[in-house]
Design an enzyme around this catalytic site. Structure first.
Site, PDB file in Angstrom:
ATOM      1  CD  GLU A   9      -2.648   1.460   2.309  1.00 26.37           C
ATOM      2  OE1 GLU A   9      -3.471   0.500   3.017  1.00 26.37           O
ATOM      3  OE2 GLU A   9      -2.596   2.463   2.750  1.00 26.37           O
ATOM      4  CG  HIS A 173      -6.028   3.899   0.125  1.00 26.26           C
ATOM      5  ND1 HIS A 173      -6.166   5.058   0.564  1.00 26.26           N
ATOM      6  CD2 HIS A 173      -4.727   3.549   0.302  1.00 26.26           C
ATOM      7  CE1 HIS A 173      -5.285   5.661   1.194  1.00 26.26           C
ATOM      8  NE2 HIS A 173      -4.247   4.503   1.267  1.00 26.26           N
ATOM      9  CG  ASP A 295      -0.352   4.217   4.385  1.00 26.29           C
ATOM     10  OD1 ASP A 295      -0.430   4.482   2.954  1.00 26.29           O
ATOM     11  OD2 ASP A 295      -1.333   4.251   5.147  1.00 26.29           O
TER      12      ASP A 295
HETATM   13 MN    MN Z   1      -2.489   4.567   2.491  1.00 21.77          MN
END
Ligand code: MN
Length: 339
Positions: A9, A173, A295
């Protein structure tokens, strides 16, 4: 043998996207995501913008510092979903071209999820076919709601049908809650990563389950970040309440909500470097449904690597979470085949 690590991600931005967000911010539009970007572009997190825009050497150097082999890239939230249908699809095509070029320059370091404009469903389907075909991307990212509508809405079914036909996983997301439901979250700055994103994205997943989307599209593959946006924690109660409701509302399926979660949903560890929480999710879903993520550049890569490195578990499970599950789900070539 060193552990291969595929982060799933990982955000990037394009200059065109940032310029478009800047214009929206200056327009005075009171959308929670637009206000977030107005703050970012006003200088609140300048290094984040720099890092988002770098899909070359600087990003790879950051990956090397932490032993990250591959980033699965996705256009940062809310992507192109805040634009008109036509503008959204134009920006999506340009973004996917840029992404495919970055992957072509660094094929062993980057993979990518295609951006689409769900507000232009027909255009989104065409772009998914191009992205999974000519561009050889690895799936699709959708930043939760589009104009307050969710993917269970029949207007979006062509997108789900195409995802199933193309075997393209959809990574849902987070983004801010829509204006309709945002007010109680805005009060204490809750409409963000601290709580609102999970409320919004968990709701989205529950809508897919309870609307019967997974009965209609049984091959659909949905990916949720942040350890499933709360769903694994709630499975017992969701099934229990579903059982009570089903006595009143026949649903035409023998599967429980948790069966769909274990069949159609994969989760990632993005932003959840919490050993106990990961162990819980492994016990509820099994090691084959949990993928690793950082992330980047919103969260620290070092901690995301070290917490999972330090976890005591069978080496084959750790290898699956760090890389093997991502290779299978997103069709990323295993290391041996690119050595
Ligand atoms: Mn994210």
């Amino acid at each position: 043998m060193t552990q291969r690590r595929i982060a799933t991600e990982e955000a990037f931005a394009t200059p065109e996207q940032i310029a478009a967000y800047r214009l929206l911010g200056e327009s005075g539009w009171h959308d929670p995501d637009v206000l977030f970007w107005k703050a970012v572009l006003g200088g609140a997190f300048q290094d984040i913008v720099t890092n988002l825009l770098d899909i070359g050497e600087g990003r790879i150097a950051a990956m090397d510092r932490h032993g990250i082999d591959v980033q699965l890239l996705s256009l940062t939230s809310p992507g192109v979903q805040i634009f008109s249908p036509e503008r959204g699809s134009d920006l999506a095509r340009a973004s996917n071209d840029l992404l495919a070029e970055a992957i072509a320059r660094h094929p062993t370091r980057f993979a990518g999820l295609a951006t689409i404009a769900p507000q232009d469903a027909a255009g989104a389907v065409r772009e998914m076919e191009r992205a999974m075909g000519a561009l050889s991307l690895n799936g699709v990212v959708i930043n939760s709601h589009t104009n307050g509508q969710y993917l269970d809405d029949p207007a979006f079914w062509p997108i789900l049908e195409a995802a199933e036909a193309l075997d393209a996983p959809i990574y849902i997301h987070p983004r801010s809650l829509p204006a309709l439901s945002a007010a109680p979250y805005d009060t204490h700055n809750l409409n963000g990563g601290i709580w609102g994103y999970a409320a919004e994205t968990g709701l989205h997943a529950m809508r897919l389950i309870m609307s019967g989307i997974f009965a209609r599209f049984p091959g659909l593959k949905i990916v949720l970040g942040h350890l499933g946006e709360g769903l694994p924690w709630w499975l017992y109660r969701i099934d229990y309440m579903y059982g009570l409701q089903s006595r009143r509302i026949p649903r035409g399926s023998n599967l429980l909500p948790s069966d769909y979660v274990r069949r159609n949903i994969w989760i990632t560890t993005s932003g959840m470097n919490d050993e106990a929480a990961v162990r819980f999710c492994l016990s509820k879903l099994g090691p084959e449904r949990v993928l690793w993520a950082v992330d980047y550049p919103y969260q620290e890569a070092g901690e995301a690597v070290s917490f999972l490195d330090a976890m005591d578990m069978p080496p084959e499970d750790k290898a699956a979470i760090f890389a093997g599950n991502a290779e299978r789900l997103f069709n990323i070539p295993p290391k041996e085949s690119i050595a």
